[in-house]
Design an enzyme around this catalytic site. Structure first.
Site, mmCIF file in Angstrom:
data_model
loop_
_atom_site.group_PDB
_atom_site.id
_atom_site.type_symbol
_atom_site.label_atom_id
_atom_site.label_comp_id
_atom_site.label_asym_id
_atom_site.label_seq_id
_atom_site.Cartn_x
_atom_site.Cartn_y
_atom_site.Cartn_z
ATOM 1 N N ASP A 137 -2.734 2.966 -73.100
ATOM 2 C CA ASP A 137 -3.873 3.236 -72.120
ATOM 3 C C ASP A 137 -3.493 3.207 -70.667
ATOM 4 O O ASP A 137 -2.377 2.450 -70.533
ATOM 5 C CB ASP A 137 -5.112 2.162 -72.565
ATOM 6 N N LYS A 138 -4.254 3.672 -69.554
ATOM 7 C CA LYS A 138 -3.860 3.458 -68.478
ATOM 8 C C LYS A 138 -4.417 2.398 -67.647
ATOM 9 O O LYS A 138 -4.042 1.420 -67.208
ATOM 10 C CB LYS A 138 -3.897 4.665 -67.718
ATOM 11 N N THR A 139 -5.747 2.490 -67.554
ATOM 12 C CA THR A 139 -6.764 1.810 -66.858
ATOM 13 C C THR A 139 -6.701 0.197 -67.318
ATOM 14 O O THR A 139 -7.029 -0.140 -68.439
ATOM 15 C CB THR A 139 -8.021 2.135 -66.642
ATOM 16 N N GLU A 154 -18.023 -0.877 -60.680
ATOM 17 C CA GLU A 154 -19.445 -1.309 -60.068
ATOM 18 C C GLU A 154 -19.136 -2.357 -59.093
ATOM 19 O O GLU A 154 -19.622 -1.963 -57.829
ATOM 20 C CB GLU A 154 -20.395 -1.845 -61.168
ATOM 21 N N ARG A 195 -8.813 6.843 -58.812
ATOM 22 C CA ARG A 195 -9.956 6.932 -59.526
ATOM 23 C C ARG A 195 -11.162 7.362 -58.755
ATOM 24 O O ARG A 195 -11.600 6.788 -57.887
ATOM 25 C CB ARG A 195 -10.153 5.596 -60.117
ATOM 26 N N THR A 228 -5.287 8.354 -71.627
ATOM 27 C CA THR A 228 -6.142 8.038 -70.700
ATOM 28 C C THR A 228 -7.345 8.726 -70.496
ATOM 29 O O THR A 228 -7.533 10.194 -70.741
ATOM 30 C CB THR A 228 -5.576 7.997 -69.388
ATOM 31 N N LEU A 246 5.160 16.493 -71.183
ATOM 32 C CA LEU A 246 3.915 17.255 -71.699
ATOM 33 C C LEU A 246 2.535 16.554 -71.285
ATOM 34 O O LEU A 246 2.561 15.368 -71.312
ATOM 35 C CB LEU A 246 3.762 17.585 -73.186
ATOM 36 N N GLY A 265 -8.027 16.962 -72.422
ATOM 37 C CA GLY A 265 -8.969 16.569 -73.495
ATOM 38 C C GLY A 265 -9.407 17.534 -74.313
ATOM 39 O O GLY A 265 -9.459 17.832 -75.504
ATOM 40 N N ASP A 278 -6.526 -2.426 -73.306
ATOM 41 C CA ASP A 278 -7.146 -3.697 -72.862
ATOM 42 C C ASP A 278 -8.755 -3.574 -73.061
ATOM 43 O O ASP A 278 -9.528 -4.485 -72.822
ATOM 44 C CB ASP A 278 -6.988 -3.738 -71.360
#
Length: 1190
Positions: A387-389, A620, A729, A809, A868, A872, A927
């Site tokens: 994952d990224k974030t 948030e 982001r 991601t 590559l 999505g 995570d």
């Protein structure tokens, strides 16, 4: 009490039917039904022996050796004393049983402690609340809890001391999230004394879904998840709550999710099972050879005087001998190998968990090994899916810049501030650490929170020795470090706000833009679920009615409400026409912002700096802190109202009508409020730019607005693209003003959805989507999420080690590419391939085109590699059955792959596709809850205990706190675990085959009679005791390469990927070496004693001694690490053998009938020939192995 009922067939549908064919009925009663006692142990005092024995019999090797032990009791086939034959299997079963008993005893102690905790239960006999142990709580009981107490069972909330009917809970013991959750009383339930509550509660049967609860009271009041208090959660900032127990004990959702450690079969274990089968085949061949030889020997032997008269045919004798040889050669199957593997893996886990390099001082956490039997898989990983974030990045969201009404505000001072933090952290001066440490002094001082609370390890799968923060410790708010809070406002944006200070202010365009700006920051402040508190006040006290009576907006020439009403009334942007072109304001109204661009942050009212924001996500918190930097401050929250301070207007009470929470389908969240100045119903929405931009359509008939909105959308899209290229982001902010009639129509449908029992989630989703249309785009934000330390170095090391890294991601393509460049996944010399398709046909054509391009590039010289990038939508097409082959072939040829805008389901499908089709070892690391599916699908799942709770950790095999730890975990510990276990397993096969062959060669000289040249005690103990300790030490401590070398040369990891330490060829080479050594070990003593009168045991004595020395010195040659501990164990094993045989030969007269070993070994060890034979045999046997290693 409770009951399970079934609806009668043919009856009309009712709320009861909609709960399913089985449901639970709960009523307040004295009847003691399901209690709350929790038992996580496997065994009881009476069931331990039979149950543990039954479990151990699931292992085929144990059944095999029990069968052989029983077979040795059959007189016609027994090989030696029946009592001796049961010693090995009894010892193995006993060691395993002791280990299981110790683990179960630890669980028993933990269960006893948990069940003995005390809570207050209402007693109808005494008409008051009395203290009871948790285990005595029953379904239907009323439980009263105070602040900081842990909830003993799943309860329906009936009473809260909060005037708004709210209860705050912390779910850290359940899912690891430290932010507070809000629960509320049952809707439409009359407030009454809970003890007089006698209504029937119909709810669904116990299940493990933490986010869902359905039921009803009196068939009219719906019950949902926000009415349920879950076991193991902690009451926070609420003085008293009362609830009725609906699930208790093992039926609670916490216990339904308590699966304990994860068990998987490793790749090495699967290979081991194959070689065990080959050993069985080898055993059968040897026994058949002996049986056939015995039958032929008897057939060719006529009237031998030394044979007892026997009518048994040679064929039947050969059949009997087959089973006798099975007993004699049983050690060919390594009985102690499985137990040894378990011991070695436990020791490996101990070393991994106690590696100080994995300790995170900031989080006070260390690595967790939740899967106990796949440590060696860490050394064979070929693909890493990340994952990224929160995995590659910090997941500490910091407001960086924004665009409002098509105008971009770069916040350059804010950028310089972030650079200062980077430099300070690089020098070891972490502001975040100081902030978090100082925040630990916070406590709930205004409440009487006298009861202590504990962390329930058994409910979260922690072992007894693991540390976790106690709920009684003072808490700090998440996402609230100075780096995240101290936003420096943009001076141009401040200047526009300060224009209102001018005595003469021209409205029209300026006021239009100002409307967007104020609406933008209003949305940032209130479009969230942030809980507000202060160090000395609980959350529900922050928002009090008396405070509103003192509010007074600053003086203006016209009424402030009149001005602001006209300013905010343009929800449909073209509807505003000012009566006057000039507006006179108090010059000091906005002066507070003039100095707000300094590094110290904006000035606030006294005590405002002590506001604490508890957010569910770092996004948030970042937006709320950004709004506060411009003095749009969220000051308080209740169930129905918000307290917001706006610059120049003071504090305003905003009526909160609805919260439409974020979900992965809509990718946005909204709040519906009654505007405090215009009294209009306003919808504020924030979400992913890909969704909001499509929904940002101007209302029909608003021609002037349409042109402006078109311009805003065009400019905002340009700014979003720039933000993405910078790796920020992005979130879009929008609003919508509802007419009263439109709102009333929507409200009726939404109320129906909220009170529905069947398909409630689907109806709420449809209701939210119905409202969130024709939005007015306000602007967008760019939030920076920095890379974690050493991420580029870790990825580079993994790639050098031959591991292919994929990033999956949900971010935009530009953001994903930027992060890929920053973390060195995408190198400057790489050729970037992007796949963005709108149809399946286009996807197929593009995949073929890109594949051809890659093949051409591979043929050409000087091409570095290909990366590559797939979005999505294209990934959806590529994962379909007829395209996944092309996609896999293309991605296999690329050095790295980035999948952006991917959903959790797509992540798991990608991992499963690569794992199953390419047959490679996969590792997934993440995570958050959206990473759980891919973590569970991968061969090895790694969870990161970061900012998003513990869902990923609880679903993982191993849990780490930083991505950089992956480098040492794989390259060092993974390499060591694999090579140690592989070498130990091969050594076990070697020593067993080598010794068994000695017995087999002897059969050629004893008429294949099943006799052995040693006494049965030495035969049984040789592999079980004399040579068992050295392999354990070999598997635990051997290091073929040092940790420093493995880190510097990641290429060494490739040996594990290719299984070089344990290939089929390696196995058979080891078998051949064992065969050679057995020939040398047997025939040198044979020729040395040829022509002598040495008996069978005298002949076997030097053979046994030589075999022991060869096996022990063979390990010395194979070992890469030799310490004093190795010397101690090796010398001790040799001394143990010689001591045992000497004592045995001196004191044993009838210990091994029919042979008599008395004095045999003593005599042999007193002769020089014994030592000469042993020395010569040992040297010649080990010479090829020594030469090969050199």
């Amino acid at each position: 009490m409770y009951s399970l009922e079934r609806p009668v067939r043919g009856q009309s549908s009712s709320p009861k039917d909609r709960l399913g064919r089985k449901r639970r009925t709960v009523v307040s009663s004295l009847t003691e039904d399901e209690d709350n006692k929790v038992t996580t142990t496997k065994y009881s005092f009476l069931s331990f022996i039979p149950k543990n024995l039954f479990e151990q019999l699931h292992r085929c090797a144990n059944i095999y050796f029990i069968f052989l032990a029983a077979l040795n009791f059959v007189p016609v086939v027994n090989a030696f004393q029946p009592e001796i034959s049961i010693i090995p299997i009894l010892l193995v079963l006993a060691v395993t049983a002791v280990k299981d008993l110790w683990e179960d005893y630890r669980k028993h102690k933990s269960d006893k402690f948990i069940n003995g905790l005390v809570c207050e239960i209402y007693s109808r006999k005494q008409q008051t609340y009395v203290d009871q142990r948790w285990q005595d709580v029953h379904v239907g009981d009323f439980v009263r809890l105070s602040c900081n107490e842990i909830i003993p069972a799943d309860m329906l909330l009936l009473y809260s001391s909060d005037p708004h009917g709210v209860c705050y809970i912390e779910t850290a013991n359940l899912d690891g999230e430290t932010n507070l959750k809000q629960r509320q009383l049952v809707r439409d339930l009359p407030r009454q004394v809970c003890e007089n509550f006698h209504s029937r509660i119909e709810c669904e049967n116990p299940n493990n879904d933490l986010s869902r609860f359905r039921g009803f009271i009196k068939a009219r009041v719906g019950l949902h998840n926000n009415n349920l208090l879950l076991r193991s959660c902690t009451i926070r900032n609420t003085e008293t709550v009362i609830g009725i127990v609906v699930y208790a004990g093992h039926e609670t959702k916490a216990m339904k999710n308590n699966n304990g450690p994860r068990y998987k079969r490793s790749k090495l274990e699967r290979r081991l099972n194959v070689d065990v089968l080959w050993s069985v085949v080898l055993l059968v061949i040897m026994c058949l050879t002996a049986a056939i030889g015995h039958g032929l020997w008897l057939r060719n032997l006529k009237d031998a005087s030394f044979l007892n008269p026997d009518t048994t045919s040679p064929a039947l004798s050969g059949f009997y001998l087959f089973w006798t040889m099975i007993i004699v050669l049983q050690v060919l199957i390594p009985i102690s190998l499985y137990v040894s593997i378990e011991i070695v893996k436990l020791c490996q886990i101990f070393f991994i968990q106690n590696d100080v390099d994995f300790y995170n001082e900031y989080m006070d956490s260390r690595i967790q090994c939740r899967a106990l039997n796949i440590t060696e898989d860490l050394g064979q990983i070929q693909y890493v899916f990340s994952d990224k974030t929160g995995t590659l990045t910090e997941n500490k969201m910091v407001f960086r810049r924004c665009t409002i009404a098509g105008v971009e505000y770069p916040h350059e001072e804010n950028a310089r501030r972030l650079e200062v933090y980077k430099e300070d952290e690089a020098m070891g001066c972490s502001h975040t650490l100081k902030s978090r440490a100082s925040a630990k002094s916070l406590s709930c001082k205004s409440l009487s929170c006298n009861r202590s609370s504990v962390s329930l390890h058994t409910l979260t799968g922690h072992s007894e020795g693991e540390e976790s923060p106690s709920p009684t410790l003072p808490r700090h708010s998440a996402f609230s470090s100075p780096m995240e809070k101290d936003i420096v406002p943009d001076p141009f944006l401040v200047q526009k706000l300060n224009c209102l200070s001018s005595p003469l202010f021209l409205l029209r365009d300026a006021s239009m833009e100002l409307t967007y700006i104020v609406d933008f920051f209003m949305a940032l402040a209130i479009c969230n679920t942030v809980v507000v508190s202060s160090p000395n006040q609980p959350r529900h006290v922050r928002f009090g009615l008396p405070r509103f009576s003192t509010l007074s907006p600053p003086h203006t020439t016209e009424s402030p409400r009149s001005f602001t009403r006209r300013l905010f009334s343009r929800g449909k942007a073209a509807s505003f026409t000012p009566k006057d072109k000039m507006l006179h304001l108090n010059p000091g109204a906005w002066s507070g912002l003039e100095n707000s661009n300094g590094a110290e942050g904006p000035p606030c009212e006294p005590g405002a700096d002590e506001l604490i924001y508890e957010a569910e996500s770092p996004d948030e918190a970042a937006l709320v802190h950004a709004a506060r930097a411009y003095r749009c401050t969220l000051q308080g929250r209740s169930l129905e109202r918000l307290l917001v301070e706006l610059p120049g207007m003071g504090s305003l009470a905003v009526r909160l009508l609805h919260i439409l929470p974020f979900d992965s389908t809509r990718k946005r969240m909204s709040v519906v409020v009654r505007h405090p100045l215009t009294n209009q119903v306003v919808v504020y929405t924030k979400g992913a730019d890909s969704v909001i931009m499509d929904l940002a359509e101007s209302p029909e008939g608003a021609e002037q607005s349409d042109g402006r909105q078109g311009h805003i959308r065009e400019q905002t899209q340009k700014h979003l693209d720039n933000y993405a290229r910078e790796g920020l982001r992005t979130l879009c902010i929008a609003k919508k003003v509802l007419e009263e009639e439109e709102y009333e129509i929507w409200l009726k449908r939404h109320a129906f959805a909220e009170t529905s029992i069947e398909n409630r989630e689907e109806l709420l989703l449809e209701s939210a989507q119905r409202l969130e249309t024709n939005l007015t785009l306000l602007g967008a934000t760019g939030i920076v999420d920095r890379l974690q330390e050493e991420v580029p170095e870790t990825i580079e090391a993994l790639q050098r080690a031959g591991v292919k890294v994929w990033v999956l991601t949900g971010d935009k393509q530009e953001t994903a590419i930027n992060i890929a460049c920053a973390c060195k996944l995408l190198r400057s010399t790489d050729q970037l391939l992007t796949a963005n398709c709108g149809s399946k046909e286009a996807c197929k054509a593009l995949l073929l085109e890109l594949r051809a391009e890659v093949e051409c590039g591979e043929a050409a010289e000087g091409t570095s590699g290909f990366t590559l990038v797939v979005d999505g939508r294209t990934l959806d097409f590529a994962l379909q059955e007829d395209l996944k082959g092309d996609f896999l072939e293309l991605s296999r040829r690329c050095r790295a792959v980035v999948c952006c805008r991917s959903t959790p389901l797509q992540k798991s499908h990608v991992v499963q596709l690569v794992r199953d089709q390419l047959r490679v070892m996969t590792l997934a690391i993440g995570d958050g809850a959206n990473d759980v599916s891919m973590i569970q699908v991968a061969d090895v799942g790694i969870g990161i205990s970061g900012q998003e709770g513990m869902q990923a950790v609880m679903s993982s095999d191993f849990a780490i706190s930083r991505f950089k730890h992956l480098r040492k975990l794989l390259l060092v510990h993974g390499h060591w675990c694999y090579t140690r276990l592989a070498n130990m397993i091969l050594y076990f096969f070697y020593k067993n085959v080598m010794y068994v062959n000695l017995l087999f060669w002897y059969q050629f000289f004893c008429g294949f009679s099943g006799s052995v040249m040693t006494n049965s005690w030495v035969l049984i103990f040789f592999n079980l005791l004399f040579t068992s300790a050295p392999p354990l030490l070999y598997g635990i401590l051997d290091k073929d390469v040092s940790a420093e070398t493995l880190i510097k040369l990641p290429e060494l990891y490739k040996s594990g990927q290719n299984s070089k330490a344990y290939l089929p060829s390696t196995f058979w080479l080891t078998m051949l070496d064992a065969l050679y050594q057995s020939l040398v070990c047997f025939f040198i003593p044979y020729f040395a004693h040829a022509g002598s009168d040495a008996d069978m045991l005298s002949f076997g004595s030097p053979i046994n001694a030589s075999a022991l020395l060869i096996i022990l010195l063979h390990q010395v040659i194979e070992s890469r690490t030799l310490t004093w501990l190795h010397v101690l164990v090796l010398v001790g094993s040799a001394l143990f053998y010689f001591s045992f045989t000497l004592v045995f030969s001196v004191v044993c007269v009838t210990c091994s009938p029919p042979t008599n070993p008395l004095g045999v070994d003593k005599l042999q060890m007193s002769q020089p020939l014994f030592y000469g034979v042993c020395a010569l045999t040992t040297v010649l046997a080990l010479l090829p192995r020594y030469t090969y290693q050199q």
